[in-house]
Design a protein around this motif. Structure first.
Motif, PDB file in Angstrom:
ATOM      1  N   ASN A  92      -6.676  14.961   7.250  1.00  0.00           N
ATOM      2  CA  ASN A  92      -5.750  15.862   6.548  1.00  0.00           C
ATOM      3  C   ASN A  92      -6.541  16.678   5.540  1.00  0.00           C
ATOM      4  OD1 ASN A  92      -5.676  14.561   3.782  1.00  0.00           O
ATOM      5  ND2 ASN A  92      -4.966  12.849   5.023  1.00  0.00           N
ATOM      6  N   VAL A  93      -5.934  17.778   5.099  1.00  0.00           N
ATOM      7  CA  VAL A  93      -6.605  18.642   4.123  1.00  0.00           C
ATOM      8  C   VAL A  93      -6.554  17.924   2.779  1.00  0.00           C
ATOM      9  CG1 VAL A  93      -6.643  20.910   3.042  1.00  0.00           C
ATOM     10  CG2 VAL A  93      -5.926  20.680   5.433  1.00  0.00           C
ATOM     11  N   PHE A  94      -7.673  17.318   2.407  1.00  0.00           N
ATOM     12  CA  PHE A  94      -7.645  16.372   1.296  1.00  0.00           C
ATOM     13  C   PHE A  94      -7.275  17.020  -0.034  1.00  0.00           C
ATOM     14  CE2 PHE A  94     -11.569  17.974  -0.334  1.00  0.00           C
ATOM     15  CZ  PHE A  94     -11.707  17.436  -1.609  1.00  0.00           C
ATOM     16  N   ASP A  95      -7.537  18.324  -0.190  1.00  0.00           N
ATOM     17  CA  ASP A  95      -7.273  18.963  -1.482  1.00  0.00           C
ATOM     18  C   ASP A  95      -6.020  19.833  -1.479  1.00  0.00           C
ATOM     19  OD1 ASP A  95      -8.278  20.948   0.156  1.00  0.00           O
ATOM     20  OD2 ASP A  95      -9.710  21.734  -1.301  1.00  0.00           O
ATOM     21  N   MET A  96      -5.151  19.701  -0.453  1.00  0.00           N
ATOM     22  CA  MET A  96      -3.910  20.472  -0.459  1.00  0.00           C
ATOM     23  C   MET A  96      -2.999  19.949  -1.566  1.00  0.00           C
ATOM     24  SD  MET A  96      -1.134  21.102   2.614  1.00  0.00           S
ATOM     25  CE  MET A  96      -2.322  21.926   3.685  1.00  0.00           C
ATOM     26  N   PRO A  97      -2.501  20.819  -2.459  1.00  0.00           N
ATOM     27  CA  PRO A  97      -1.676  20.345  -3.581  1.00  0.00           C
ATOM     28  C   PRO A  97      -0.395  19.663  -3.094  1.00  0.00           C
ATOM     29  CG  PRO A  97      -2.409  22.602  -3.944  1.00  0.00           C
ATOM     30  CD  PRO A  97      -2.737  22.272  -2.525  1.00  0.00           C
ATOM     31  N   SER A  98      -0.134  18.483  -3.596  1.00  0.00           N
ATOM     32  CA  SER A  98       1.069  17.756  -3.170  1.00  0.00           C
ATOM     33  C   SER A  98       2.336  18.400  -3.728  1.00  0.00           C
ATOM     34  CB  SER A  98       0.979  16.300  -3.636  1.00  0.00           C
ATOM     35  OG  SER A  98       0.880  16.224  -5.051  1.00  0.00           O
ATOM     36  N   GLN A  99       2.211  19.083  -4.881  1.00  0.00           N
ATOM     37  CA  GLN A  99       3.404  19.663  -5.512  1.00  0.00           C
ATOM     38  C   GLN A  99       4.013  20.766  -4.642  1.00  0.00           C
ATOM     39  OE1 GLN A  99       0.309  19.718  -7.042  1.00  0.00           O
ATOM     40  NE2 GLN A  99       0.588  17.795  -8.163  1.00  0.00           N
ATOM     41  N   THR A 100       3.166  21.612  -4.073  1.00  0.00           N
ATOM     42  CA  THR A 100       3.680  22.700  -3.229  1.00  0.00           C
ATOM     43  C   THR A 100       4.235  22.156  -1.922  1.00  0.00           C
ATOM     44  OG1 THR A 100       1.411  23.025  -2.456  1.00  0.00           O
ATOM     45  CG2 THR A 100       2.195  24.507  -4.179  1.00  0.00           C
ATOM     46  N   CYS A 101       3.535  21.213  -1.333  1.00  0.00           N
ATOM     47  CA  CYS A 101       4.008  20.628  -0.064  1.00  0.00           C
ATOM     48  C   CYS A 101       5.397  20.013  -0.229  1.00  0.00           C
ATOM     49  CB  CYS A 101       3.024  19.562   0.418  1.00  0.00           C
ATOM     50  SG  CYS A 101       1.413  20.202   0.868  1.00  0.00           S
ATOM     51  N   GLU A 102       5.553  19.250  -1.302  1.00  0.00           N
ATOM     52  CA  GLU A 102       6.833  18.595  -1.542  1.00  0.00           C
ATOM     53  C   GLU A 102       7.938  19.615  -1.770  1.00  0.00           C
ATOM     54  OE1 GLU A 102       9.713  15.599  -2.382  1.00  0.00           O
ATOM     55  OE2 GLU A 102       7.782  15.573  -1.328  1.00  0.00           O
ATOM     56  N   ARG A 103       7.645  20.644  -2.546  1.00  0.00           N
ATOM     57  CA  ARG A 103       8.696  21.571  -2.972  1.00  0.00           C
ATOM     58  C   ARG A 103       9.044  22.595  -1.893  1.00  0.00           C
ATOM     59  NH1 ARG A 103      10.669  21.963  -8.039  1.00  0.00           N
ATOM     60  NH2 ARG A 103      11.663  23.904  -8.723  1.00  0.00           N
ATOM     61  N   TYR A 104       8.020  23.117  -1.214  1.00  0.00           N
ATOM     62  CA  TYR A 104       8.276  24.241  -0.315  1.00  0.00           C
ATOM     63  C   TYR A 104       8.246  23.867   1.170  1.00  0.00           C
ATOM     64  CZ  TYR A 104       7.493  26.712  -4.672  1.00  0.00           C
ATOM     65  OH  TYR A 104       7.562  27.142  -5.976  1.00  0.00           O
ATOM     66  N   LEU A 105       7.481  22.859   1.538  1.00  0.00           N
ATOM     67  CA  LEU A 105       7.444  22.470   2.944  1.00  0.00           C
ATOM     68  C   LEU A 105       8.480  21.399   3.262  1.00  0.00           C
ATOM     69  CD1 LEU A 105       3.601  22.423   3.671  1.00  0.00           C
ATOM     70  CD2 LEU A 105       5.230  24.308   3.855  1.00  0.00           C
ATOM     71  N   ARG A 106       8.615  20.414   2.384  1.00  0.00           N
ATOM     72  CA  ARG A 106       9.576  19.340   2.660  1.00  0.00           C
ATOM     73  C   ARG A 106      10.978  19.698   2.180  1.00  0.00           C
ATOM     74  NH1 ARG A 106      11.863  14.454   1.355  1.00  0.00           N
ATOM     75  NH2 ARG A 106      11.415  14.581  -0.879  1.00  0.00           N
ATOM     76  N   LYS A 107      11.093  20.101   0.894  1.00  0.00           N
ATOM     77  CA  LYS A 107      12.424  20.392   0.345  1.00  0.00           C
ATOM     78  C   LYS A 107      12.871  21.833   0.595  1.00  0.00           C
ATOM     79  CE  LYS A 107      12.284  16.968  -3.382  1.00  0.00           C
ATOM     80  NZ  LYS A 107      12.339  16.764  -4.858  1.00  0.00           N
ATOM     81  N   LYS A 108      11.924  22.698   0.961  1.00  0.00           N
ATOM     82  CA  LYS A 108      12.207  24.113   1.242  1.00  0.00           C
ATOM     83  C   LYS A 108      12.976  24.761   0.084  1.00  0.00           C
ATOM     84  CE  LYS A 108      12.142  23.275   6.201  1.00  0.00           C
ATOM     85  NZ  LYS A 108      10.707  23.569   6.264  1.00  0.00           N
TER      86      LYS A 108
END
Length: 790
Positions: free
Chosen positions: A680-696
């Motif tokens: 996985n992309v080890f340095d991808m910010p978790s905050q953006t993934c959670e907010r925009y990819l998972r919770k949209k």
């Protein structure tokens, strides 16, 4: 020959630097040594002392003659072989073989760990012992980042013969473990040793002194001993430099080599065990570009791009600090899990931050600006790194308390000035850039977490609300549809490189053009909506858009069609179409204009995209390509993208004359190694993934500012007006049949906010004006925002 004390021909020809196509970098880890060297074409190139941003020599190599017609210059007339003495350790073994098979020069090159000395152990192998060969050492001092104001002389230190040079408060001494037969100093192009030897086959002139010019030091070495040590040492005075040179030779090359390698081996043993071919050398490259006297300060490259065309007017080359490159390097150290290295970088950033919360475009190690541009990604990336440091325990609570006021300044600077940037990450264009916006939005979410840690919950809420609003505008600003380029590649649209207009959405750019930098006249004129860049992949890298988002896939198709080049060493990508930063069509050096070539670090970025898309095989393929692009383990800024031009040293899929090594490229390679290992992309910010990819998450606000006004307010959203001073907003949503008055709210960090909600669902427009409280005056004009379905 008549002995003359002072060399004629001052000040010599205009000074030039040397090739940036390095084959080696060397530096001791021991804090007692402050010198760094570079290698190219089989010889010593620039040396840096007492800091990594101060170059002190152009080059040092040998000339061999027979005293008559035979003349061989080591860097031009021999075949070069170079390797490291041990994997990943920057100690070098070089073999230079004369093309006529008359001699061979074998060297080992290191830095004395205890002194400011570059040591070369030389073995001169003469193939025919009957030949009367002579060996000359030629050194071109460029002390204190300039070649035009050096003074050179021959002299002694406690009875030991040496050659000296000085410029300001930096001096050098060159000494040899065997005897000098003759020595001379002169001005380059008029009375230097090279010209003397080329003309006479030997040293005839023997000048003692050359004052204030472009000087050269030359010494003939006594070949009764064909195995010897050459020391080039530095100091604040020539006496100090001479002491280092003599002491290094007396202490012995093998003693210094053993300690030098041992210290590097000890550090390398702390690294993850990754089998990738270039992993350890890349780690060493990051470490060697860090300043010893400014901990955490890492320069972009120990090189000057196209250096042999650059003179004293270009003092910095790439050996200054770019905050962006520094943060990319911090990511490399994060991948290596060397927490102390990351901690030093963050502390250095905090110490060099401008008063307003920004950072210079680039800077000398002490924090003094070099260039005066402003790039918003260089404000955003430090915020992300501060949060990483906190979450990964590289900084404790007390350190966080010291950093928070400075971090808040940076976040506030983003809030006030983003998402528009005066320069994109390629330092050329202003506007709305997908890469810059991705970093800014991710930084605001990181800033929100930092605010909560520091018990500033209202500030955290505002950061997140602003991030959401900016995230919602990415497509509005940068995604075009229905263009001829889209039709050509069978897609409905794609993300463009940049939109310079704050009041024109991407879909309405039409035939508007932009004049790209690094081009003559109007040759760089390009339609904005057909300007393609790899930068859109940052939306995936920073966790704002999914790898399989249709708009990303559309853009990827156009990127590969327009920007990818397949080389014998693997696929590589151009930064954008119409790039002018690179060699000319015929291979001549970049001179302010040219043609942009492919960048290996972009192959690394593409590898990270493939990991995000779940394609590990493609990611590994790109890692192998990066390894193939390297030159003796050193990754270049750019590679040649056309048929070979051997006479100019340009080969398809190999380095050009731009910077090499580039720390950013090495950091990207290390991160790709670790990301592949983790799958996985080890340095991808978790905050953006959670907010925009998972919770949209979508925004409840549309932000309007004088420098960044929106033209449309989606129904069911609030118009948020941001001003930098207190005001009263007079507004209407029925064409002034009714007037409403709303006081701005002081957010306590330099921004005043007025939130306006239309009074009825039937409203089609908001109109408003301002009364400025402190100045007690009206704005004298109305502004309008239409209301429409999203």
């Amino acid at each position: 020959m008549s002995q003359q004390s002072e060399a004629p021909g001052a000040p010599g020809m205009e000074a030039r630097w040397t090739s940036s196509t390095k084959t080696g970098i060397g530096k001791a880890l021991n804090s007692a040594s402050d010198v760094t060297f570079t290698l190219s074409h089989g010889i010593l190139n620039e040396a840096y002392y007492p800091r990594e941003d101060i170059a002190c020599i152009r080059d040092m190599g040998f000339v061999v003659t027979d005293g008559h017609e035979f003349f061989s210059e080591e860097k031009r007339d021999t075949e070069h072989f170079i390797e490291t003495l041990k994997d990943g350790i920057p100690a070098y073994h070089i073999v230079n073989t004369d093309k006529f098979q008359k001699f061979q020069i074998t060297k080992e090159v290191i830095v004395d760990p205890y002194r400011n000395t570059i040591l070369q152990h030389i073995v001169f192998d003469q193939k025919d012992p009957e030949l009367p060969l002579r060996l000359f050492a030629l050194l071109a001092p460029h002390l204190n980042n300039e070649g035009g104001h050096n003074t050179g002389w021959i002299g002694e230190y406690k009875g030991v013969e040496m050659l000296f040079a000085q410029n300001g408060n930096i001096a050098l001494a060159m000494a040899c473990s065997t005897k000098w037969v003759k020595r001379s100093v002169g001005f380059v192009g008029t009375s230097d040793g090279w010209r003397d030897i080329r003309q006479h086959g030997k040293l005839e002139w023997e000048y003692d002194l050359a004052i204030n010019g472009n000087v050269a030091l030359t010494g003939e070495i006594d070949l009764t001993e064909k195995d010897f040590v050459l020391a080039i040492s530095f100091g604040r005075t020539h006496i100090e430099a001479a002491n280092h040179a003599r002491a290094s030779i007396l202490n012995g090359f093998e003693t210094a080599k053993r300690k030098y390698i041992q210290e590097w081996q000890t550090w390398q043993d702390t690294l993850p065990n990754i089998p990738a071919a270039n992993f350890r050398m890349s780690a060493a490259m990051l470490r060697m570009h860090e300043a010893k006297n400014f901990p955490g300060g890492i320069i972009a490259s120990l090189s000057i791009p196209w250096g042999n065309t650059k003179g004293d007017s270009d003092k910095s080359g790439y050996h200054v600090v770019w905050p962006r490159d520094l943060l990319e390097t911090a990511g490399g150290f994060n991948a290596l899990e060397t927490k102390a290295d990351v901690s030093r970088i963050v502390n250095y950033l905090m110490s060099t931050q401008n008063e307003d919360g920004s950072w210079p475009q680039n800077m000398w190690l002490q924090g003094e600006p070099n260039w005066d541009g402003l790039q918003m990604d260089q404000i955003a990336l430090p915020i992300l790194e501060i949060l990483k440091g906190y979450l990964r325990n590289t900084m404790g609570v007390s350190r966080m308390k010291r950093y928070w006021p400075l971090a808040k300044k940076a976040i506030t600077f983003l809030l006030k000035n983003g998402p528009y940037t005066s320069q994109d990450r390629w330092e050329e264009e202003d506007g709305f850039s997908p890469f810059t916006m991705a970093t800014e939005i991710a930084a605001l979410l990181a800033g929100a977490e930092l605010a909560e840690v520091s018990d500033e919950k209202d500030f955290a809420i505002y950061c997140r609300e602003t991030a959401d609003s900016w995230n919602d505008t990415i497509e509005y600003r940068t995604y075009v549809t229905g263009t001829p380029l889209a039709q050509k590649h069978g897609v409905d649209g794609y993300y463009i490189r940049i939109n310079p207009f704050s009041d024109i959405p991407a879909t309405e750019l039409g035939d508007r053009t932009i004049k790209l930098k690094n081009h003559h006249s109007d040759y760089g004129e390009t339609k904005i909506n057909e300007l393609i860049s790899v930068d859109a992949l940052a939306l995936v890298r920073f966790g704002l858009r999914a790898a399989d988002d249709p708009k990303i896939l559309n853009t990827l198709k156009v990127i590969d069609a327009e920007l990818k080049v397949a080389t014998p060493n693997g696929d590589c990508w151009y930064r954008y179409n119409g790039d002018g930063y690179g060699e000319q069509e015929n291979g001549d050096p970049y001179d302010g204009t040219g043609i942009g070539r492919a960048w290996p670090l972009l192959t690394g970025e593409r590898g990270h995209y493939e990991i995000a898309a779940g394609n590990m095989e493609a990611a590994t393929k790109h890692l192998i390509a990066m390894e193939a692009f390297a030159n003796n383990g050193l990754l270049p800024e750019q590679i040649w993208d056309k048929a070979d031009i051997p006479e100019k040293g340009l080969y398809f899929g190999e380095h050009t004359g731009s910077a090499m090594p580039l720390t950013w490229a090495h950091a990207e390679y290390i991160k790709l190694c670790i990301s592949i290992q983790h799958k996985n992309v080890f340095d991808m910010p978790s905050q953006t993934c959670e907010r925009y990819l998972r919770k949209k998450k979508k925004s409840d606000y549309k932000i309007w500012r004088f420098d960044n006004g929106t033209r449309t307010l989606p129904k069911d959203k609030t118009l948020r007006i941001e001003t930098l001073t207190e005001c009263t907003v007079h507004w209407t949503d029925d064409d002034w049949k009714s007037t409403f008055i709303t006081e701005s709210e002081n957010m306590k960090f330099g921004i005043f906010v007025t939130n306006i909600i239309p009074t009825t669902p039937q409203s089609t427009a908001l109109q408003f004006t301002f009364h400025w409280k402190e100045a007690d005056k009206w704005e004298q004009r109305n502004y309008s925002v239409s209301i429409a379905n999203e």
